[in-house]
Scaffold this motif. Sequence first.
Motif, PDB file in Angstrom:
ATOM      1  N   ASP A 129      15.633 -11.900   8.059  1.00  0.00           N
ATOM      2  CA  ASP A 129      14.668 -12.340   9.069  1.00  0.00           C
ATOM      3  C   ASP A 129      15.394 -12.786  10.341  1.00  0.00           C
ATOM      4  OD1 ASP A 129      15.772 -14.544   7.782  1.00  0.00           O
ATOM      5  OD2 ASP A 129      13.876 -15.273   6.987  1.00  0.00           O
ATOM      6  N   LYS A 132      16.400 -10.001  12.954  1.00  0.00           N
ATOM      7  CA  LYS A 132      15.417  -9.115  13.574  1.00  0.00           C
ATOM      8  C   LYS A 132      15.449  -9.107  15.111  1.00  0.00           C
ATOM      9  CE  LYS A 132      13.973  -7.163   9.950  1.00  0.00           C
ATOM     10  NZ  LYS A 132      15.226  -7.517   9.231  1.00  0.00           N
ATOM     11  N   MET A 136      15.822  -5.484  16.714  1.00  0.00           N
ATOM     12  CA  MET A 136      14.719  -4.932  17.489  1.00  0.00           C
ATOM     13  C   MET A 136      15.027  -4.850  18.978  1.00  0.00           C
ATOM     14  SD  MET A 136      11.464  -6.654  15.547  1.00  0.00           S
ATOM     15  CE  MET A 136      10.284  -5.778  16.573  1.00  0.00           C
ATOM     16  N   TRP A 194       6.425  -7.433  16.076  1.00  0.00           N
ATOM     17  CA  TRP A 194       6.967  -8.628  15.438  1.00  0.00           C
ATOM     18  C   TRP A 194       6.069  -9.078  14.285  1.00  0.00           C
ATOM     19  CZ3 TRP A 194      11.618 -10.528  15.612  1.00  0.00           C
ATOM     20  CH2 TRP A 194      11.857 -11.756  14.981  1.00  0.00           C
ATOM     21  N   TRP A 199       8.918 -13.111   9.160  1.00  0.00           N
ATOM     22  CA  TRP A 199      10.183 -13.452   9.827  1.00  0.00           C
ATOM     23  C   TRP A 199      10.176 -14.802  10.533  1.00  0.00           C
ATOM     24  CZ3 TRP A 199       9.782  -8.138  12.688  1.00  0.00           C
ATOM     25  CH2 TRP A 199       9.976  -7.103  11.765  1.00  0.00           C
ATOM     26  N   ASP A 280      18.727  -3.799   8.062  1.00  0.00           N
ATOM     27  CA  ASP A 280      19.239  -4.165   9.380  1.00  0.00           C
ATOM     28  C   ASP A 280      20.581  -4.877   9.269  1.00  0.00           C
ATOM     29  OD1 ASP A 280      17.233  -3.058  10.982  1.00  0.00           O
ATOM     30  OD2 ASP A 280      15.929  -4.793  10.692  1.00  0.00           O
TER      31      ASP A 280
END
Length: 402
Positions: A129, A132, A136, A194, A199, A280
């Motif tokens: 989390d 991110k 992103m 989002w 997250w 990720d």
Amino acid sequence: MTTSTIPFDADRARRIAAAREAVPDHAVDRVAEGMFRTDALIDSAVADFATMGRGVGWRILGEMLHTKGPSLSGTAPDSLRELLTPLLNPPDWFDPEQVRRGAQLWWRFAPAVIIGLGGTLMTAYAFGDLNKPQAMNSRSEAMAAQRYEETSRWVLAATAPGALIPGGTGFDATIRIRFVHAMVRRHLRTCGKWQRTEWGEPIHTSGMAVTIDGFLLMPLAMHELLDMDLREDEREAIRQLWFWIGYLMGVPDELLPHSIDDAADISRAATIVFAPPDEDTEVLTKALLRGGLRAERVLPKPLWPIAAPVVRPVMSTLVWGGTGRIVNSYSNPEGTPPRNHPVILTLRQVAKVREHLRRKGRLGTDQDIALRQRAVLEGALNLMKAVTDPVDPRHAVTPARP
């Protein structure tokens, strides 16, 4: 908001319960609640900037930082004045001499700082989390080396002894990085992708606190690993340095490092409450290992395109892979501190000689030592033709060039 009212997520609930078995409840509560809080003051300022003419808000910010505010009280939006007034007029507990001393002591041995810096950056990638915003925003995957360079330039600015007073270069750079976070957060909130329940908020206060605690705790841990003993008053000065930086960055009081033990509790709680590694994590870590250092730039520029495919991944794997192994094994409570890692063995011998010379007065004052040790990182960045400044807030969501 309490842990009973944060958005429901069964996996997070299980992690919170597990954290309570290992860390005091108050630390777990602060981390869990902080995942759904952000730096509201600067969020308001950035929203106001968006309604002003192109570049007007940034110009006013620059003028307020350089003049310490008063002359522009009539032209600045209320949100910016509310943000900057308590920073430009520090609270009574702010001790500039202690903060200066903390910066000098933090730079006692550059390798401890550099390993701690790398470990702190890698920690942000380790949680499914917390990573991110980097994933992103696209900057970190494609521009791993530039992110490291920009962060290193900010660290150099923020920890320059004496530079964190209002009007100082470190003060200015830190406020601007706070704006970077707000700009990225605004972009993530409006991009439509989002996932708040899974997250938390983008660039939430718990993540900010854990980053500050990493810069505090990891270099201290490296000093211990290298048998470089810091006195209690020296550790306290370093804590005050990062407490002040955290305050400038917008970390709320309940998540600031009020003691080193409290910072450790917050960090430990976060490592359990935050989500485990995901795809990720793998992508971002691999980007560091393959392209985290633009080492080919030490060569003449015409050779960069030829050397980059070989030199960059080799040096990145060597440096970032070694840093990761050292930090992960030291941070893992079930693991064994890497006292016999070849790098640690070598650095420990260097540190032993340096400490002997320092105690004899042969290395000069703490200020002299700090300036020379800072030059180690600065010199390496300059040798690689690294970016010269931290990321500009106006470019925070624009992919940079490789």
